[in-house]
Structures are given as structure tokens and as C-alpha cells.
Design a protein around this motif. Structure first.
Motif, PDB file in Angstrom:
ATOM      1  N   LEU A 158       4.435   1.101  -7.185  1.00  0.00           N
ATOM      2  CA  LEU A 158       5.353   2.235  -7.057  1.00  0.00           C
ATOM      3  C   LEU A 158       6.599   1.843  -6.273  1.00  0.00           C
ATOM      4  N   LEU A 159       6.406   1.135  -5.163  1.00  0.00           N
ATOM      5  CA  LEU A 159       7.544   0.771  -4.316  1.00  0.00           C
ATOM      6  C   LEU A 159       8.360  -0.387  -4.892  1.00  0.00           C
ATOM      7  N   LEU A 160       7.794  -1.088  -5.880  1.00  0.00           N
ATOM      8  CA  LEU A 160       8.520  -2.189  -6.524  1.00  0.00           C
ATOM      9  C   LEU A 160       9.373  -1.718  -7.712  1.00  0.00           C
ATOM     10  N   LEU A 161       9.318  -0.433  -8.025  1.00  0.00           N
ATOM     11  CA  LEU A 161      10.156   0.093  -9.105  1.00  0.00           C
ATOM     12  C   LEU A 161      11.626  -0.151  -8.790  1.00  0.00           C
ATOM     13  N   HIS A 162      12.433  -0.276  -9.848  1.00  0.00           N
ATOM     14  CA  HIS A 162      13.866  -0.534  -9.648  1.00  0.00           C
ATOM     15  C   HIS A 162      14.495   0.554  -8.784  1.00  0.00           C
ATOM     16  N   ARG A 163      14.100   1.784  -9.017  1.00  0.00           N
ATOM     17  CA  ARG A 163      14.539   2.903  -8.177  1.00  0.00           C
ATOM     18  C   ARG A 163      13.298   3.638  -7.681  1.00  0.00           C
ATOM     19  N   PRO A 164      12.726   3.174  -6.592  1.00  0.00           N
ATOM     20  CA  PRO A 164      11.484   3.783  -6.106  1.00  0.00           C
ATOM     21  C   PRO A 164      11.734   5.166  -5.522  1.00  0.00           C
ATOM     22  N   PRO A 165      10.696   5.975  -5.430  1.00  0.00           N
ATOM     23  CA  PRO A 165      10.842   7.300  -4.801  1.00  0.00           C
ATOM     24  C   PRO A 165      11.068   7.147  -3.304  1.00  0.00           C
ATOM     25  N   LEU A 166      11.637   8.187  -2.708  1.00  0.00           N
ATOM     26  CA  LEU A 166      11.781   8.212  -1.255  1.00  0.00           C
ATOM     27  C   LEU A 166      10.458   8.726  -0.681  1.00  0.00           C
ATOM     28  N   LEU A 167       9.802   7.862   0.052  1.00  0.00           N
ATOM     29  CA  LEU A 167       8.462   8.153   0.562  1.00  0.00           C
ATOM     30  C   LEU A 167       8.546   8.562   2.027  1.00  0.00           C
ATOM     31  N   GLY A 168       7.990   9.708   2.372  1.00  0.00           N
ATOM     32  CA  GLY A 168       8.008  10.188   3.749  1.00  0.00           C
ATOM     33  C   GLY A 168       6.800   9.700   4.522  1.00  0.00           C
ATOM     34  N   VAL A 169       7.041   9.055   5.666  1.00  0.00           N
ATOM     35  CA  VAL A 169       5.958   8.583   6.541  1.00  0.00           C
ATOM     36  C   VAL A 169       6.306   8.940   7.981  1.00  0.00           C
ATOM     37  N   GLU A 170       5.289   9.008   8.816  1.00  0.00           N
ATOM     38  CA  GLU A 170       5.489   9.353  10.217  1.00  0.00           C
ATOM     39  C   GLU A 170       5.464   8.091  11.079  1.00  0.00           C
ATOM     40  N   LYS A 171       6.399   8.019  11.983  1.00  0.00           N
ATOM     41  CA  LYS A 171       6.526   6.867  12.861  1.00  0.00           C
ATOM     42  C   LYS A 171       5.314   6.754  13.787  1.00  0.00           C
ATOM     43  N   ASN A 172       4.908   5.509  14.047  1.00  0.00           N
ATOM     44  CA  ASN A 172       3.801   5.195  14.970  1.00  0.00           C
ATOM     45  C   ASN A 172       2.441   5.655  14.464  1.00  0.00           C
ATOM     46  N   ARG A 173       2.342   6.007  13.189  1.00  0.00           N
ATOM     47  CA  ARG A 173       1.037   6.283  12.588  1.00  0.00           C
ATOM     48  C   ARG A 173       0.583   5.067  11.801  1.00  0.00           C
ATOM     49  N   SER A 174      -0.718   4.888  11.723  1.00  0.00           N
ATOM     50  CA  SER A 174      -1.277   3.840  10.874  1.00  0.00           C
ATOM     51  C   SER A 174      -1.922   4.501   9.670  1.00  0.00           C
ATOM     52  N   TYR A 175      -1.658   3.928   8.494  1.00  0.00           N
ATOM     53  CA  TYR A 175      -2.234   4.440   7.255  1.00  0.00           C
ATOM     54  C   TYR A 175      -3.270   3.469   6.680  1.00  0.00           C
ATOM     55  N   GLY A 176      -3.661   2.476   7.477  1.00  0.00           N
ATOM     56  CA  GLY A 176      -4.576   1.439   7.022  1.00  0.00           C
ATOM     57  C   GLY A 176      -3.838   0.120   6.926  1.00  0.00           C
ATOM     58  N   ALA A 177      -4.541  -0.983   7.143  1.00  0.00           N
ATOM     59  CA  ALA A 177      -3.903  -2.300   7.262  1.00  0.00           C
ATOM     60  C   ALA A 177      -3.075  -2.664   6.036  1.00  0.00           C
ATOM     61  N   GLU A 178      -3.633  -2.475   4.841  1.00  0.00           N
ATOM     62  CA  GLU A 178      -2.919  -2.887   3.625  1.00  0.00           C
ATOM     63  C   GLU A 178      -1.703  -2.005   3.378  1.00  0.00           C
ATOM     64  N   ILE A 179      -1.850  -0.702   3.575  1.00  0.00           N
ATOM     65  CA  ILE A 179      -0.720   0.205   3.368  1.00  0.00           C
ATOM     66  C   ILE A 179       0.346  -0.026   4.425  1.00  0.00           C
ATOM     67  N   ASP A 180      -0.043  -0.225   5.681  1.00  0.00           N
ATOM     68  CA  ASP A 180       0.936  -0.487   6.746  1.00  0.00           C
ATOM     69  C   ASP A 180       1.793  -1.704   6.412  1.00  0.00           C
ATOM     70  N   ALA A 181       1.168  -2.772   5.885  1.00  0.00           N
ATOM     71  CA  ALA A 181       1.905  -3.986   5.528  1.00  0.00           C
ATOM     72  C   ALA A 181       2.903  -3.700   4.407  1.00  0.00           C
ATOM     73  N   LEU A 182       2.507  -2.893   3.431  1.00  0.00           N
ATOM     74  CA  LEU A 182       3.420  -2.535   2.343  1.00  0.00           C
ATOM     75  C   LEU A 182       4.596  -1.716   2.841  1.00  0.00           C
ATOM     76  N   LEU A 183       4.330  -0.780   3.746  1.00  0.00           N
ATOM     77  CA  LEU A 183       5.406   0.061   4.272  1.00  0.00           C
ATOM     78  C   LEU A 183       6.409  -0.772   5.063  1.00  0.00           C
ATOM     79  N   LEU A 184       5.918  -1.761   5.781  1.00  0.00           N
ATOM     80  CA  LEU A 184       6.806  -2.644   6.532  1.00  0.00           C
ATOM     81  C   LEU A 184       7.660  -3.475   5.584  1.00  0.00           C
ATOM     82  N   GLN A 185       7.076  -3.896   4.482  1.00  0.00           N
ATOM     83  CA  GLN A 185       7.778  -4.728   3.506  1.00  0.00           C
ATOM     84  C   GLN A 185       8.824  -3.935   2.728  1.00  0.00           C
ATOM     85  N   HIS A 186       8.537  -2.655   2.463  1.00  0.00           N
ATOM     86  CA  HIS A 186       9.431  -1.841   1.630  1.00  0.00           C
ATOM     87  C   HIS A 186      10.068  -0.719   2.451  1.00  0.00           C
ATOM     88  N   HIS A 187      10.524  -1.038   3.647  1.00  0.00           N
ATOM     89  CA  HIS A 187      11.028  -0.014   4.564  1.00  0.00           C
ATOM     90  C   HIS A 187      12.256   0.713   4.031  1.00  0.00           C
TER      91      HIS A 187
END
Length: 289
Positions: free
Chosen positions: A138-167
Motif C-alpha cells: 500500500l505504501l509503495l503505491l505511486h501515490r499512496p494514501p495519507l496514513l494517520g498514526v500517533e507519535k510515540n506509539r508502537s504498532y508492532g515491530a514490522e509495522i513500526d519499521a515500515l512507518l519509519l521507512q515510508h514517513h
């Protein structure tokens, strides 16, 4: 000489007795950032009932600390004898806190949209045979959606790494006060296209929502106490772990935990939690304050 030897024997026996005795009580400051133990109208949430049950078995007085979620974690680091409930354990957080065994679990984190979202067709196309969506795709799409996340929350190790990569595809905001799920108004007003949240939190909204399971999400979210990294904190963690192990075998405790889970999930959730309880915690060296 005989008298000296006699005293040495007495002291040795006393030390052996102390080492075999139950853990001594340790006063606790509970940083109840979700205000889960404050009186409120309506039914008490399951997570608050679980917390109340565990604290009723704690062998020492505890004090509730009224402090905002934004300040709670920094405060707990230096308090010496404080714990924050309802926290996910991560490698980064383990550097700052001592964690108990998981005392409950919850359904997996999900992607959330409005029912009439313009992203609905795209999301359906990304679903695999089990109905899950890859957040990475989803985040690799040419025009990905704007995804809302909360600062300083963890969503799980794999998801956290993806969010950091696609900030760049993220809309981030700090969690406001006691309100978990504060991204929901942003979704309702169209400021974000999608958001991440636990189903039980999202269902407390009066807005109709659609949930999309994620392939990168952990099967369940294990919930812990995070306590001050100190000698006092170490004693508190040991006491809480004793209580958690005692309650793990109680069907009444299981029923409380099941209140947040769909019936089809309950058997798998109980197995997942009981497996997590058998993992021996790593030796943790407290930091003196």
C-alpha cells in the motif's frame, strides 16, 4: 572462637531463610494514563476490570498518579517505583523500562477507513486470499494514501519499521491527553485517508468504520506493565509477575480478557498468551536513580 562461629551460623541461617521467603511488598505508583480506574458512567471497560483485579491482589499500597500520557513515560523513568499499564513491549522501550510478563492481550492492529472511502476499491484489489492487505504494498503505491498514526506509539515491530521507512506518506500527531484513538476525528473530517488502530478502540466511536486486516500485524497485541528501571522497579515487576502467573490459570480471568476478543479468536488468543507467559524474561539490570 566458638561464640564467633556460633554467630556466623546464625547469620547464615537467617540469610538462607530470607532468600527462601516470599518477596517483600513494595509501594507502587500507578501512572493511569488512560484514566481506566477513575469512576465513569456506563460499563467499566474490560481492560479496567483486569487492571482492578490485578491491583486488588497487589500486596502493598498503590497510588494513582494523574499525569498526561505525553509526560507519563518520562516521569516513570525517574520515579523509581512507578508503572504504566497497557503498554506494548519493544526493544527500544526495554532500554528505559522494566517490563512485566504480558497480563492480557488484544486483537491485532488493523487498517481503518470510512465506509465510503475513495480508497475502498484499491484496498479490495490489494487483499490476498485471506482478506489481508500488505501495508508495504500500500505504501509503495505511486501515490499512496495519507496514513494517520500517533507519535510515540508502537504498532508492532514490522509495522513500526515500515512507518519509519515510508514517513512521507504519514500524517503524525501526538496522542492527546487520555484519549487513545485521537486520530479518529482526523479520519472523520477527511484530513487523513486511512489510520491504524485496535478494533476495540475504534468501535467506541459512533462513526461507521471499515476494518482491513494487515499481513504485517502481529497475531495479537500483548499488553504489559512498564515500570521504572530501578531496584524498586525490579521488586515491583517480580511481584506483578507472581500475580499474573497466578491469574493465568483462572477461567474467570480468561473470561475478562475474552471480552475484548471475537469468539472465533478466543482459543488462539489464549494459546498465544499462555505461550508468551512461558518465555523466561531476560535478566535486566536496573539503573540507580
Amino acid at each position: 572462637m566458638r561464640q564467633s562461629a556460633g554467630w556466623c551460623l546464625i547469620i547464615t541461617l537467617m540469610l538462607m531463610q530470607c532468600s527462601n521467603s516470599p518477596l517483600q511488598a513494595e509501594p507502587l505508583q500507578l501512572v493511569d494514563t488512560l484514566a481506566s480506574l477513575k469512576p465513569r458512567a456506563g460499563e467499566i471497560p474490560a481492560e479496567a476490570q483486569i487492571l482492578q483485579q490485578l491491583l486488588s491482589l497487589y500486596p502493598s499500597p498503590y497510588q494513582l498518579v494523574d499525569i498526561s500520557r505525553n509526560r507519563a513515560r518520562e516521569w516513570t523513568k525517574t520515579a523509581g517505583n512507578a508503572c504504566i499499564p497497557w503498554l506494548r513491549k519493544t526493544a527500544e522501550r526495554e532500554r528505559d523500562y522494566l517490563f512485566t510478563l504480558p497480563y492480557m492481550l488484544e486483537s491485532a492492529i488493523v487498517l481503518i477507513s470510512l465506509p465510503d472511502s475513495p480508497w475502498q476499491r484499491q484496498l479490495e484489489q490489494l487483499q490476498d486470499h485471506s482478506g489481508r492487505i500488505s501495508l508495504q504494498q500500500l505504501l509503495l503505491l505511486h501515490r499512496p494514501p495519507l496514513l494517520g498514526v500517533e507519535k510515540n506509539r508502537s504498532y508492532g515491530a514490522e509495522i513500526d519499521a515500515l512507518l519509519l521507512q515510508h514517513h512521507k506518506a504519514l500524517y503524525t500527531r501526538s496522542t492527546a491527553g487520555e484519549f487513545v484513538g485521537s486520530m479518529l476525528p482526523m479520519l472523520q473530517k477527511g484530513f487523513v485517508d486511512l489510520m491504524l488502530e485496535y478494533p476495540k478502540i475504534a468501535r467506541r466511536s459512533s462513526t461507521a468504520l471499515r476494518f482491513w486486516p494487515l499481513s504485517e500485524a502481529e497475531p495479537f497485541n500483548l499488553v504489559h506493565f512498564a515500570c521504572s528501571r530501578s531496584a524498586q522497579g525490579e521488586k515491583i515487576v517480580a511481584l506483578l509477575n507472581q500475580i499474573i502467573r497466578q491469574q493465568a490459570g483462572q477461567p474467570s480471568y480468561h473470561q475478562l480478557m475474552f471480552k475484548t476478543l471475537a469468539p472465533a479468536e478466543q482459543a488462539a488468543a489464549l494459546h498465544y498468551w499462555q505461550q508468551a507467559l512461558t518465555i523466561t524474561p531476560k535478566a535486566q539490570t536496573p539503573t540507580a536513580h
